[in-house]
Design a protein around this motif. Structure first.
Motif, short mmCIF file in Angstrom:
data_model
loop_
_atom_site.label_atom_id
_atom_site.label_comp_id
_atom_site.label_asym_id
_atom_site.label_seq_id
_atom_site.Cartn_x
_atom_site.Cartn_y
_atom_site.Cartn_z
N GLN A 5 34.33 -19.43 -3.86
CA GLN A 5 35.56 -20.33 -3.90
C GLN A 5 35.77 -21.46 -3.20
O GLN A 5 35.93 -22.51 -3.70
CB GLN A 5 36.58 -19.56 -3.35
N ARG A 6 35.12 -21.38 -2.14
CA ARG A 6 35.08 -22.70 -1.05
C ARG A 6 34.49 -23.94 -1.68
O ARG A 6 34.88 -24.86 -1.67
CB ARG A 6 34.46 -22.24 0.27
N CYS A 8 33.59 -24.39 -4.79
CA CYS A 8 34.52 -25.04 -5.96
C CYS A 8 35.46 -25.73 -5.39
O CYS A 8 35.74 -26.91 -6.14
CB CYS A 8 34.86 -23.66 -6.71
N TRP A 9 36.27 -25.08 -4.43
CA TRP A 9 37.51 -26.08 -4.02
C TRP A 9 37.02 -27.33 -3.32
O TRP A 9 37.64 -28.26 -3.57
CB TRP A 9 38.08 -25.27 -2.90
N ARG A 12 35.99 -29.82 -6.28
CA ARG A 12 37.12 -30.36 -6.98
C ARG A 12 38.07 -31.10 -5.96
O ARG A 12 38.42 -32.09 -6.64
CB ARG A 12 37.84 -28.99 -7.46
N GLN A 13 38.29 -30.90 -4.88
CA GLN A 13 39.42 -31.41 -4.22
C GLN A 13 38.82 -32.52 -3.24
O GLN A 13 39.42 -33.51 -3.27
CB GLN A 13 40.02 -30.45 -3.19
N LEU A 37 38.85 -21.41 -8.64
CA LEU A 37 40.06 -22.50 -8.20
C LEU A 37 41.26 -21.94 -8.09
O LEU A 37 41.85 -22.14 -7.27
CB LEU A 37 39.89 -23.60 -9.07
N ALA A 40 41.37 -19.75 -5.24
CA ALA A 40 41.19 -20.61 -3.92
C ALA A 40 42.55 -21.05 -3.92
O ALA A 40 42.85 -21.12 -2.52
CB ALA A 40 40.24 -21.60 -4.03
N ARG A 41 43.42 -21.62 -4.69
CA ARG A 41 44.56 -22.49 -4.44
C ARG A 41 45.72 -21.27 -4.00
O ARG A 41 46.61 -21.62 -3.19
CB ARG A 41 45.04 -23.04 -6.15
#
Length: 52
Positions: A5-6, A8-9, A12-13, A37, A40-41
């Motif tokens: 998750q981290r 991917c985040w 992306r971010q 994502l 994670a959000r």
């Protein structure tokens, strides 16, 4: 936050990578990227809600 998750985040971010680019980078499908994502959000929203 779990490692996948981290990553991917972050991609992306922080690096503005597309879902496809994230999938290729991490060796997973775009549907897994979307799910990671979303989780994670949700985690970030819950964790940081007291800052509002």
């Amino acid at each position: 936050m779990p490692e996948l998750q981290r990553r991917c985040w972050e991609l992306r971010q922080l690096h503005e990578a597309s879902y496809r680019d994230i999938a290729v980078e991490l060796g997973i499908s775009t549907s897994v990227v979307r799910g990671q994502l979303a989780r994670a959000r949700s985690l970030m929203e819950t964790t940081l809600s007291h800052w509002r």
